[in-house]
Design an enzyme around this catalytic site. Structure first.
Site, PDB file in Angstrom:
ATOM      1  N   TRP A  15       0.831  -1.206   0.000  1.00  0.00           N
ATOM      2  CA  TRP A  15       0.000   0.000   0.000  1.00  0.00           C
ATOM      3  C   TRP A  15       0.867   1.258   0.000  1.00  0.00           C
ATOM      4  CZ3 TRP A  15      -3.894   1.724  -2.065  1.00  0.00           C
ATOM      5  CH2 TRP A  15      -4.672   2.764  -1.573  1.00  0.00           C
ATOM      6  N   ARG A  34      13.834   0.256   3.586  1.00  0.00           N
ATOM      7  CA  ARG A  34      15.115  -0.127   4.193  1.00  0.00           C
ATOM      8  C   ARG A  34      15.830  -1.162   3.342  1.00  0.00           C
ATOM      9  NH1 ARG A  34      14.074  -0.711   9.724  1.00  0.00           N
ATOM     10  NH2 ARG A  34      11.831  -0.592   9.562  1.00  0.00           N
ATOM     11  N   LYS A 108      -3.259   0.442   9.566  1.00  0.00           N
ATOM     12  CA  LYS A 108      -4.593   0.083  10.066  1.00  0.00           C
ATOM     13  C   LYS A 108      -4.466  -0.801  11.295  1.00  0.00           C
ATOM     14  CE  LYS A 108      -7.097   0.722   5.749  1.00  0.00           C
ATOM     15  NZ  LYS A 108      -7.826   0.113   4.623  1.00  0.00           N
ATOM     16  N   GLY A 136      -9.824   3.442   3.544  1.00  0.00           N
ATOM     17  CA  GLY A 136     -10.945   3.082   2.675  1.00  0.00           C
ATOM     18  C   GLY A 136     -10.781   1.703   2.082  1.00  0.00           C
ATOM     19  N   LYS A 191     -12.119  -3.346  11.802  1.00  0.00           N
ATOM     20  CA  LYS A 191     -12.619  -4.268  10.777  1.00  0.00           C
ATOM     21  C   LYS A 191     -11.671  -5.460  10.607  1.00  0.00           C
ATOM     22  CE  LYS A 191     -10.062  -3.473   6.816  1.00  0.00           C
ATOM     23  NZ  LYS A 191      -8.719  -3.795   7.179  1.00  0.00           N
ATOM     24  N   ASP A 244     -14.588  -0.577   3.913  1.00  0.00           N
ATOM     25  CA  ASP A 244     -13.407  -1.400   4.153  1.00  0.00           C
ATOM     26  C   ASP A 244     -13.801  -2.754   4.750  1.00  0.00           C
ATOM     27  OD1 ASP A 244     -10.745  -1.946   4.103  1.00  0.00           O
ATOM     28  OD2 ASP A 244     -10.184  -0.600   5.732  1.00  0.00           O
ATOM     29  N   THR A 248     -12.944  -6.333   2.992  1.00  0.00           N
ATOM     30  CA  THR A 248     -12.041  -7.249   3.689  1.00  0.00           C
ATOM     31  C   THR A 248     -12.716  -8.576   4.004  1.00  0.00           C
ATOM     32  OG1 THR A 248     -11.076  -5.285   4.685  1.00  0.00           O
ATOM     33  CG2 THR A 248     -10.392  -7.355   5.600  1.00  0.00           C
ATOM     34  N   SER A 254      -8.213 -11.250   2.130  1.00  0.00           N
ATOM     35  CA  SER A 254      -7.285 -10.312   2.762  1.00  0.00           C
ATOM     36  C   SER A 254      -6.399 -11.058   3.749  1.00  0.00           C
ATOM     37  CB  SER A 254      -8.078  -9.238   3.495  1.00  0.00           C
ATOM     38  OG  SER A 254      -8.762  -9.832   4.588  1.00  0.00           O
ATOM     39  N   ASN A 256      -5.909 -10.628   6.955  1.00  0.00           N
ATOM     40  CA  ASN A 256      -6.554 -10.958   8.219  1.00  0.00           C
ATOM     41  C   ASN A 256      -7.583 -12.076   8.046  1.00  0.00           C
ATOM     42  OD1 ASN A 256      -5.491  -8.946  10.302  1.00  0.00           O
ATOM     43  ND2 ASN A 256      -5.937  -7.661   8.528  1.00  0.00           N
ATOM     44  N   VAL A 277       1.969 -10.319   8.039  1.00  0.00           N
ATOM     45  CA  VAL A 277       1.658  -9.249   8.990  1.00  0.00           C
ATOM     46  C   VAL A 277       0.151  -9.031   8.946  1.00  0.00           C
ATOM     47  CG1 VAL A 277       1.994  -6.851   9.657  1.00  0.00           C
ATOM     48  CG2 VAL A 277       3.892  -8.132   8.670  1.00  0.00           C
TER      49      VAL A 277
END
Lengths: 329, 329
Positions: A15, A34, A108, A136, A191, A244, A248, A254, A256, A277
């Site tokens: 993102w 990095r 988020k 969003g 969410k 969102d 999701t 997604s 999660n 992550v």
């Protein structure tokens, strides 16, 4: 804005890179990573295969591995690192940042130890800087491919919000402004908790009806908590809340929801979260702690905490959610 | 209830049959169909292959092709015919129906000529009968297979709502009561209009971000209109509003979304609607007329009317929706 604007984006994840590429269409933009191989690939090939394989970035986007180079000349600072590295990143750039430069969060999540929102951390670490966020229903790959999408730029100051909008906006990426920073900022993390539950629902093959009911209750839970924390209920029915949440919990998997799905299909928590992550795993703890402190009921978050952190079987958690006693809606 | 309750369900389509089968677990239930082969199959084989191929109905459910037999002894009347045949059906049963028998609508449409809700039609055709509805995110096949689902029973009288709930409810089909009949009744028809737009979005392959934004704006439009017509805004954020909207706009292709998808993929309106009762096509006209009379903005419904009834190309309609001028959310 009155003169040429320089944007720095910290973090070249999917993102962060996408937002940097969007901004590069409109203004001079430098993305920091990095990883020197990522920096090199963005500068030479306009690609970031690590996160956005096969998609071409705007050719005007430049990358750097030097935080100092990224920040010392920037007029807008966009922070695209996950919530657990957010505060440290701000501390690292604080000595370089010019006064008054607005800071826009893309994260988020909530900070686990302090349970704070990212703009609260910005206020603490970079006092005097206007703090907001971009949120969003935005799958990065689709946005980068030029498919239509809408987002919300939440800033506490209407003038700054209006002036910042053209930095990110284009005909296919519609940016709306909203002054409710708290509400817009809570929609995303909360969410993610619901998305894990929706994933478990999928993994257990409980069906679409059950998932739709879960999403509905999830929004009610997000609203209840969000309003108690100072957000406006309308915000949660908007792009950064409902939009969102719907994105999701349905369609493309997604991160999660993927964790939840793996758990529902019988994987262990270690297997389900390996190499991903998924902000929701940590956020669940912070959300439950905040809810308890505020005396707010968050049954879905509570069951997710039990599954993710206390070893409760996913099926037992979903059964409890589905079989709550009959009552008025 | 004090003595054995007899339920009559009019219409043996997929949802009418499913609700009849649910009720048959709890009370004596008779489903009426005008098709003698359907009646025979339900009675002999506990199947309704016309609408629910391969799924076994509750063995206690009986069917009849005689309206008189279905209605003359019933204590609860459930009406599961589409909105365009609703009034005529009530007129046909009126002479047979005992006083005070509650009438529960399953239809998710508005009457095109009068623009009325089904419970308004019940009040006109069957005055003196409590009128309500059963609504929510319920794919019939999944409910019949015993997958968990939640629904809302909306009745204007709390006592009647509470007494009726056990007729439909089971451990896997959770029925909540709601006194906001208007709100619960508008969610279903209005979401069908949005589902057609979501289908066009899919057919044009505009992506998940665009669809999530459309669903979000769709709920805002439903709420604006629904509140203007007397519904409570909380209702539209619940199962009969958001829940049904999310289910219909994502996942398994619903009839209304299917029509939109076909249009988006280049089919004509005649091809897209051949052989399908997609309530949303008619409802779009009624919804736009009501919105105009009330001075409410319904941009999605307006564009759908243009596509469905005025020959506007789907792409042009979606472009106009996506490219509305920038402003606060």
């Amino acid at each position: 804005m009155s003169r040429a604007t320089n944007v720095a984006v910290l973090g070249a994840g999917s993102w962060g890179t996408t937002v940097a590429s969007l901004a590069a269409r409109n203004v001079d933009t430098l993305v920091w990573s990095r990883r020197s191989d990522t920096v090199e690939q963005i500068n030479r090939e306009h690609l970031n295969d690590m996160y956005l394989k096969g998609l071409t970035l705007n050719s005007r986007l430049r990358a750097t591995a030097s935080l100092e180079e990224a920040v010392h000349n920037c007029d807008v600072l966009v922070v695209g690192v996950p919530s657990h590295g957010f505060r440290e990143m701000l501390r690292a750039v604080a000595p370089q940042l010019r006064p008054w430069v607005p800071v826009v969060s893309l994260a988020k999540g909530l900070e686990q130890s302090s349970r704070q929102r990212m703009t609260q951390i910005i206020h603490q670490e970079l006092p005097g800087h206007p703090a907001g966020l971009l949120a969003g229903p935005n799958i990065a790959r689709e946005v980068l491919q030029g498919m239509a999408a809408a987002a919300v730029l939440a800033m506490p100051d209407r003038e700054i919000a209006r002036a910042l909008r053209p930095v990110f906006s284009s005909s296919l990426f519609r940016v709306y402004t909203n002054l409710d920073v708290i509400g817009c900022e809570l929609g995303g993390p909360l969410k993610n908790v619901i998305a894990i539950a929706a994933g478990i629902c999928d993994g257990l093959e409980l069906g679409r009806n059950a998932r739709a009911a879960l999403v509905t209750r999830g929004l009610a839970e997000i609203m209840r908590m969000g309003v108690a924390m100072g957000g406006r209920s309308e915000t949660f029915a908007g792009l950064a809340g409902l939009g969102d949440l719907v994105l999701t919990c349905t369609g493309v998997l997604s991160r999660n929801r993927h964790v939840g799905q793996a758990l529902g299909a019988g994987r262990t928590i270690e297997e389900a979260t390996a190499g991903v992550v998924a902000e929701g795993v940590r956020t669940t703890l912070a959300a439950c702690a905040l809810a308890e402190a505020a005396g707010i009921e968050m049954p879905i978050a509570r069951q997710m905490r039990a599954v993710l952190h206390e070893g409760k079987p996913p099926r037992a958690a979903l059964d409890e959610l589905m079989l709550r006693s009959l009552r008025r809606e």
